[in-house]
Enzyme design. Structure first.
Site, PDB file in Angstrom:
ATOM      1  N   SER A 174      -5.005  46.953 -16.448  1.00  0.00           N
ATOM      2  CA  SER A 174      -5.430  47.110 -15.054  1.00  0.00           C
ATOM      3  C   SER A 174      -6.878  46.637 -14.928  1.00  0.00           C
ATOM      4  O   SER A 174      -7.580  46.496 -15.940  1.00  0.00           O
ATOM      5  CB  SER A 174      -5.343  48.590 -14.663  1.00  0.00           C
ATOM      6  OG  SER A 174      -6.078  48.861 -13.481  1.00  0.00           O
TER       7      SER A 174
ATOM      8  N   TYR B   5      -6.223  57.687 -14.982  1.00  0.00           N
ATOM      9  CA  TYR B   5      -5.730  56.301 -14.933  1.00  0.00           C
ATOM     10  C   TYR B   5      -6.748  55.372 -15.599  1.00  0.00           C
ATOM     11  O   TYR B   5      -6.393  54.532 -16.430  1.00  0.00           O
ATOM     12  CB  TYR B   5      -5.488  55.903 -13.477  1.00  0.00           C
ATOM     13  CG  TYR B   5      -4.778  54.571 -13.305  1.00  0.00           C
ATOM     14  CD1 TYR B   5      -3.402  54.471 -13.489  1.00  0.00           C
ATOM     15  CD2 TYR B   5      -5.478  53.419 -12.966  1.00  0.00           C
ATOM     16  CE1 TYR B   5      -2.745  53.253 -13.328  1.00  0.00           C
ATOM     17  CE2 TYR B   5      -4.836  52.206 -12.804  1.00  0.00           C
ATOM     18  CZ  TYR B   5      -3.457  52.121 -12.979  1.00  0.00           C
ATOM     19  OH  TYR B   5      -2.819  50.910 -12.827  1.00  0.00           O
TER      20      TYR B   5
HETATM   21  P1  NAP Z   1       5.422  51.180  -9.452  1.00  0.00           P
HETATM   22  O1  NAP Z   1       6.153  50.389  -8.428  1.00  0.00           O
HETATM   23  O2  NAP Z   1       5.019  52.576  -9.164  1.00  0.00           O
HETATM   24  O3  NAP Z   1       6.208  51.078 -10.811  1.00  0.00           O
HETATM   25  C1  NAP Z   1       5.907  51.899 -11.929  1.00  0.00           C
HETATM   26  C2  NAP Z   1       7.094  51.866 -12.857  1.00  0.00           C
HETATM   27  O4  NAP Z   1       6.875  52.775 -13.947  1.00  0.00           O
HETATM   28  C3  NAP Z   1       8.368  52.328 -12.137  1.00  0.00           C
HETATM   29  O5  NAP Z   1       9.475  51.623 -12.630  1.00  0.00           O
HETATM   30  C4  NAP Z   1       8.427  53.781 -12.569  1.00  0.00           C
HETATM   31  O6  NAP Z   1       9.704  54.360 -12.460  1.00  0.00           O
HETATM   32  C5  NAP Z   1       8.000  53.641 -14.011  1.00  0.00           C
HETATM   33  N1  NAP Z   1       7.700  54.950 -14.561  1.00  0.00           N
HETATM   34  C6  NAP Z   1       6.777  55.823 -14.125  1.00  0.00           C
HETATM   35  N2  NAP Z   1       6.875  56.963 -14.840  1.00  0.00           N
HETATM   36  C7  NAP Z   1       7.877  56.785 -15.732  1.00  0.00           C
HETATM   37  C8  NAP Z   1       8.473  57.600 -16.720  1.00  0.00           C
HETATM   38  N3  NAP Z   1       8.071  58.862 -16.947  1.00  0.00           N
HETATM   39  N4  NAP Z   1       9.498  57.103 -17.458  1.00  0.00           N
HETATM   40  C9  NAP Z   1       9.947  55.853 -17.232  1.00  0.00           C
HETATM   41  N5  NAP Z   1       9.431  55.041 -16.297  1.00  0.00           N
HETATM   42  C10 NAP Z   1       8.404  55.505 -15.556  1.00  0.00           C
HETATM   43  O7  NAP Z   1       4.050  50.457  -9.759  1.00  0.00           O
HETATM   44  P2  NAP Z   1       3.707  48.998 -10.306  1.00  0.00           P
HETATM   45  O8  NAP Z   1       2.549  48.558  -9.547  1.00  0.00           O
HETATM   46  O9  NAP Z   1       4.911  48.132 -10.395  1.00  0.00           O
HETATM   47  O10 NAP Z   1       3.193  49.384 -11.760  1.00  0.00           O
HETATM   48  C11 NAP Z   1       3.639  48.775 -12.954  1.00  0.00           C
HETATM   49  C12 NAP Z   1       2.495  48.786 -13.947  1.00  0.00           C
HETATM   50  O11 NAP Z   1       1.450  47.943 -13.442  1.00  0.00           O
HETATM   51  C13 NAP Z   1       1.869  50.146 -14.168  1.00  0.00           C
HETATM   52  O12 NAP Z   1       1.533  50.298 -15.524  1.00  0.00           O
HETATM   53  C14 NAP Z   1       0.615  50.088 -13.313  1.00  0.00           C
HETATM   54  O13 NAP Z   1      -0.376  50.953 -13.755  1.00  0.00           O
HETATM   55  C15 NAP Z   1       0.231  48.642 -13.502  1.00  0.00           C
HETATM   56  N6  NAP Z   1      -0.678  48.097 -12.494  1.00  0.00           N
HETATM   57  C16 NAP Z   1      -0.326  48.018 -11.182  1.00  0.00           C
HETATM   58  C17 NAP Z   1      -1.227  47.466 -10.279  1.00  0.00           C
HETATM   59  C18 NAP Z   1      -0.931  47.346  -8.819  1.00  0.00           C
HETATM   60  O14 NAP Z   1      -1.816  46.942  -8.058  1.00  0.00           O
HETATM   61  N7  NAP Z   1       0.264  47.634  -8.345  1.00  0.00           N
HETATM   62  C19 NAP Z   1      -2.476  47.003 -10.719  1.00  0.00           C
HETATM   63  C20 NAP Z   1      -2.793  47.096 -12.051  1.00  0.00           C
HETATM   64  C21 NAP Z   1      -1.886  47.638 -12.937  1.00  0.00           C
HETATM   65  P3  NAP Z   1      10.108  55.201 -11.108  1.00  0.00           P
HETATM   66  O15 NAP Z   1      10.360  54.173 -10.048  1.00  0.00           O
HETATM   67  O16 NAP Z   1      11.311  55.942 -11.548  1.00  0.00           O
HETATM   68  O17 NAP Z   1       8.933  56.082 -10.798  1.00  0.00           O
END
Ligand code: NAP
Length: 252
Positions: A144, A157
């Site tokens: 991130s 985080y």
């Molecule tokens: P998201 O839509 O909230 O997706 C997060 C994913 O992680 C979902 O599939 C979620 O499953 C899964 N997850 C959470 N807790 C879990 C658990 N206990 N067991 C198994 N799976 C779990 O957010 P995203 O933005 O796509 O995030 C994906 C990654 O990118 C994360 O590591 C996040 O920190 C990183 N990231 C995102 C951004 C951004 O701007 N969006 C920026 C930097 C980094 P559920 O749907 O079941 O909750």
């Protein structure tokens, strides 16, 4: 939009955690389009992702809640039973909790550290135990901007994502000589569930867009190219980096 990467991953077997939605769904879809067999790991229904890939013989859904280490060994054995090998692991699953540091609870600390850092490490360990005897493999961690910056109101985080960048370097140092590439991608601001609160806050949203040189939020497909690159043989000599894909945010 689907990122295209030719057939760079033809015949490779990939695991993507948190593949049911958001970035993980885009990575699973785009890796499959590049020729990989993809094991989609998550705690929610994988139907939407499997439908987007539309290749039942090239996908496997594995139900696993990564808020504990309990499913780790099962994930590895299910993938091996299905495909006989593991070439790529994308540690994408992650959560965020927002509160002032003065009020932050132990639960919000532990929950985030467990999924974002502890499960990432132990799944990497379990997969590397399969990769090391083969002398090859790619691990891509999703970091991130908070791997580089402090942020506000997200202490666990920031700690977890700074830890991801550190672990990426450590694992690269230990496993590079064994033929395994460990790297990370640091997405900027991407439109997913993770950033819903920011997108819906007009003031924060405006401040964010104004500060991004590219002038817009990223879509999940904007991040796939870097993940596919690090998962492909084009990155065979790349070890231990955390690659920002952020519309220029960190350059500012
Ligand atoms: P998201 O839509 O909230 O997706 C997060 C994913 O992680 C979902 O599939 C979620 O499953 C899964 N997850 C959470 N807790 C879990 C658990 N206990 N067991 C198994 N799976 C779990 O957010 P995203 O933005 O796509 O995030 C994906 C990654 O990118 C994360 O590591 C996040 O920190 C990183 N990231 C995102 C951004 C951004 O701007 N969006 C920026 C930097 C980094 P559920 O749907 O079941 O909750």
């Amino acid at each position: 939009m689907t990122a295209t990467f030719g057939s760079a991953l033809e015949g490779k077997v990939a695991i993507v955690t948190g593949a049911n939605t958001g970035l993980g769904q885009a990575f699973a879809r785009d890796m499959a389009a590049a020729g990989a067999l993809v094991a989609c790991v998550g705690r929610s229904s994988m139907d939407e992702t499997l439908a987007a890939i539309d290749a039942p013989d090239r996908t496997l859904a594995i139900e696993a809640d990564l808020s504990s280490l309990e499913p780790i060994d099962r994930i590895v054995s299910e993938v091996l039973a299905w495909a006989g090998r593991i070439d790529i692991l994308v540690n994408n699953a992650g959560i965020i909790r927002r509160a002032d540091a003065l009020d932050f609870t132990e639960t919000d600390w532990d929950d985030v550290m467990q999924v974002n850092l502890k499960s990432l490490f132990f799944l990497s360990q379990a997969v590397a135990r399969v990769m090391v005897p083969e002398g090859r493999g790619k691990i891509v961690n999703i970091a991130s901007l908070l791997s580089f910056q402090g942020g506000i109101r997200i202490p666990s985080y920031t700690a977890s994502k700074s830890g991801v960048a550190g672990l990426t370097r450590l694992l690269a140092c230990e496993w590079a000589s064994k033929g395994i590439n460990v790297n990370a991608v640091a997405p900027g601001y991407v439109r997913t569930n993770n950033t819903k609160a920011l997108q819906e806050d007009p003031e924060r949203n405006r401040a964010i867009v104004e500060r991004i040189p590219a002038g817009r939020w990223a879509e999940a497909s904007d991040i796939s190219g870097a993940v596919l690159f690090l998962a492909s043989s084009a990155a065979d000599y790349v070890h231990g980096i955390t690659l920002p894909v952020d519309g220029g945010w960190l350059a500012r």
